[in-house]
Design an enzyme around this catalytic site. Structure first.
Site, mmCIF file in Angstrom:
data_model
loop_
_atom_site.group_PDB
_atom_site.id
_atom_site.type_symbol
_atom_site.label_atom_id
_atom_site.label_comp_id
_atom_site.label_asym_id
_atom_site.label_seq_id
_atom_site.Cartn_x
_atom_site.Cartn_y
_atom_site.Cartn_z
ATOM 1 C CB CYS A 126 49.723 33.695 68.939
ATOM 2 S SG CYS A 126 50.676 32.684 70.066
ATOM 3 C CD GLU A 155 48.206 35.956 71.478
ATOM 4 O OE1 GLU A 155 49.115 35.255 72.066
ATOM 5 O OE2 GLU A 155 47.245 35.344 71.077
ATOM 6 C CE LYS A 182 45.767 33.362 68.332
ATOM 7 N NZ LYS A 182 46.151 33.103 69.705
ATOM 8 C CG ASN A 230 50.810 35.824 75.437
ATOM 9 O OD1 ASN A 230 51.164 36.234 76.474
ATOM 10 N ND2 ASN A 230 50.480 36.706 74.240
ATOM 11 C CG ASN A 233 44.015 37.226 70.669
ATOM 12 O OD1 ASN A 233 44.521 38.320 70.369
ATOM 13 N ND2 ASN A 233 44.425 36.400 71.352
ATOM 14 C CD GLU A 291 44.356 32.049 72.256
ATOM 15 O OE1 GLU A 291 44.055 32.699 71.495
ATOM 16 O OE2 GLU A 291 45.443 31.546 72.414
HETATM 17 N N1 CDV Z 1 48.428 32.190 71.776
HETATM 18 C C1 CDV Z 1 48.402 31.133 71.166
HETATM 19 O O1 CDV Z 1 47.861 31.170 70.147
HETATM 20 N N2 CDV Z 1 49.387 30.132 71.673
HETATM 21 C C2 CDV Z 1 49.309 29.032 70.954
HETATM 22 C C3 CDV Z 1 49.693 27.841 72.042
HETATM 23 C C4 CDV Z 1 48.601 27.264 72.744
HETATM 24 C C5 CDV Z 1 50.268 26.416 71.259
HETATM 25 C C6 CDV Z 1 50.494 28.817 69.662
HETATM 26 O O2 CDV Z 1 50.486 28.608 69.048
HETATM 27 O O3 CDV Z 1 51.651 29.453 70.207
#
Ligand code: CDV
Length: 308
Positions: A168, A46, A123, A193, A106, A142
Site C-alpha cells: 500500500c 493488503e 510493511k 487499502n 502488516n 496503522e
Molecule cells: N493502507 C495504506 O497504507 N493506506 C494509505 C492511505 C492512508 C493514504 C495509502 O498510501 O494508500
C-alpha cells in the site's frame, strides 16, 4: 525467459462482522476464475482477510489481537492454500501478523505454485498516527497497531521470475521500487487499502486518489523496468469508502489491465518477463548510469533540511 499470466484479485468490501472463512471463500472463487482464465499467479490485497481494522481506535489488547494471525497458513486460510496447490497457481496476499515473540506487522507472503511460502514482507512505510486524532474525518491507526517492517525489501526467484513485494503506502515511495530494482526485480506485487477520500482534506476525492495511485505504480514500473501489480481492497467498508483502481503495469509503465468496479473483480495480463531486459540494459542500466556519490542524503537524512 518466462511468460506468466498474472491475475489481480481485487476484493470488494469486507465488513467488520465478516468471518475470515467467508472472505477465504471469496478469495477461492476468484482463484477458480483465475484458473479458468489460465492464470499462473494471483495477487490479493493488503490485509486481505479482514476489514481494514486500523480505522478503529482500540485500547483492549485482546480486541486488537483478534485481527492478527499467529501462524500462516492457519485453519481459516488452509483451504486457500489447498486450492492454490490443486490449481497449480502461485498466490500472494496480505494479513496482520503477530509473531511468537509478540511483534505486530502488516505482512504479505508469496507462494510458489505448490503453495509453499517462499517469501515474506513486512510493511516498511506505515502511514497514519498512533493516538486518536480528533482533527481527522476518520482514523488511520496503522502506527498504533503495527511496527515498521524489520525484513527490508527483498526479492525471490519464484517460478523463474525475480519477485518482490511492497504494501500500500510503500508504493508512494520511490525508494521502495529502487531498492527492489537494484536486486533486478521483474514483478512487484502491492496490495492496498486506500480510502477514497483524504481524512485530512475533504476536498481531495476519488479522482485525485486514483491518479496518485496510478502515477506511483506506473512510475515505479517504468523507472525500474519491472512489471507491477497494484491490487485494491475496495468498496464501502463499515461505512467508509475504499477506492478500487487495481492495475497491472508493464515495464514501460503502460497499464495492461484495470479493474472497473469496487467489488470482487479479477484482472489479468500476460507478462513476458523478457520485456524487462530492454529498460534494465539501456536507460535504466543502473551499473552504467547511477551516480551514488550524489545520493548520500537518501540514506543519511530523513526529513528536509533547509540550507538556503
Ligand atoms: N493502507 C495504506 O497504507 N493506506 C494509505 C492511505 C492512508 C493514504 C495509502 O498510501 O494508500
Amino acid at each position: 525467459m518466462t511468460v506468466m499470466k498474472i491475475a489481480g484479485a481485487q476484493l470488494g468490501a469486507i465488513q467488520r462482522a465478516d468471518s475470515r472463512e467467508s472472505v477465504v471463500k471469496r478469495m477461492i472463487a476468484l482463484l477458480d476464475e483465475a484458473a479458468s482464465k489460465g492464470a499462473d499467479m494471483v495477487v490479493y490485497p493488503e490485509l486481505a482477510l479482514t476489514t481494514f481494522f486500523p480505522r478503529w481506535y482500540m485500547e483492549d489488547q485482546a480486541e486488537i489481537d483478534f485481527w492478527f494471525e499467529t501462524e500462516m497458513p492457519n485453519a481459516a486460510t488452509q483451504p486457500l492454500f489447498d486450492r492454490a496447490r490443486a490449481l497449480n497457481i502461485a498466490i500472494t496476499f496480505g494479513y496482520a501478523e503477530k509473531t511468537p515473540d509478540g511483534h505486530y506487522y502488516n505482512t504479505s507472503v508469496v507462494t510458489d505454485r505448490q503453495a509453499n511460502i517462499v517469501g515474506k514482507y513486512r510493511k516498511v512505510h506505515l502511514p497514519g498516527h498512533s493516538d486518536y486524532d480528533t482533527e481527522r474525518a476518520f482514523q488511520h491507526l496503522e502506527k498504533r497497531y503495527f511496527e515498521p517492517g524489520d525484513l527490508g525489501f527483498n526479492v525471490w526467484r519464484n517460478e523463474g521470475v525475480v519477485m518482490g513485494m511492497a504494501i500500500c503506502n510503500d508504493r508512494r515511495w520511490p525508494e521502495t521500487f529502487r531498492v527492489l530494482g537494484l536486486q533486478g526485480v521483474e514483478l512487484v506485487t502491492i496490495g492496498y487499502n486506500t480510502p477514497a477520500v483524504n481524512s485530512q482534506m475533504n476536498t481531495e476525492g476519488l479522482e485525485k486518489r486514483l491518479f496518485h495511485s496510478d502515477l506511483s505504480l506506473q512510475a515505479g514500473a517504468y523507472q525500474n523496468a519491472t512489471y507491477v501489480a497494484g491490487i485494491a481492497k475496495a468498496g464501502m467498508e463499515d461505512g467508509h469508502p475504499l477506492m478500487g483502481g487495481s492495475i497491472i503495469v508493464d515495464p514501460d509503465g503502460f497499464v495492461l489491465s484495470r479493474a472497473v468496479t469496487e467489488a470482487d473483480e479479477l484482472i489479468i495480463a500476460e507478462c513476458d518477463f523478457a520485456k524487462c531486459a530492454f529498460g534494465k540494459s539501456t536507460i535504466f542500466d543502473f551499473e552504467r548510469h547511477r551516480r551514488i556519490e550524489h545520493y548520500g542524503r537518501i540514506t543519511s537524512q530523513v526529513g528536509v533540511i533547509l540550507e538556503v
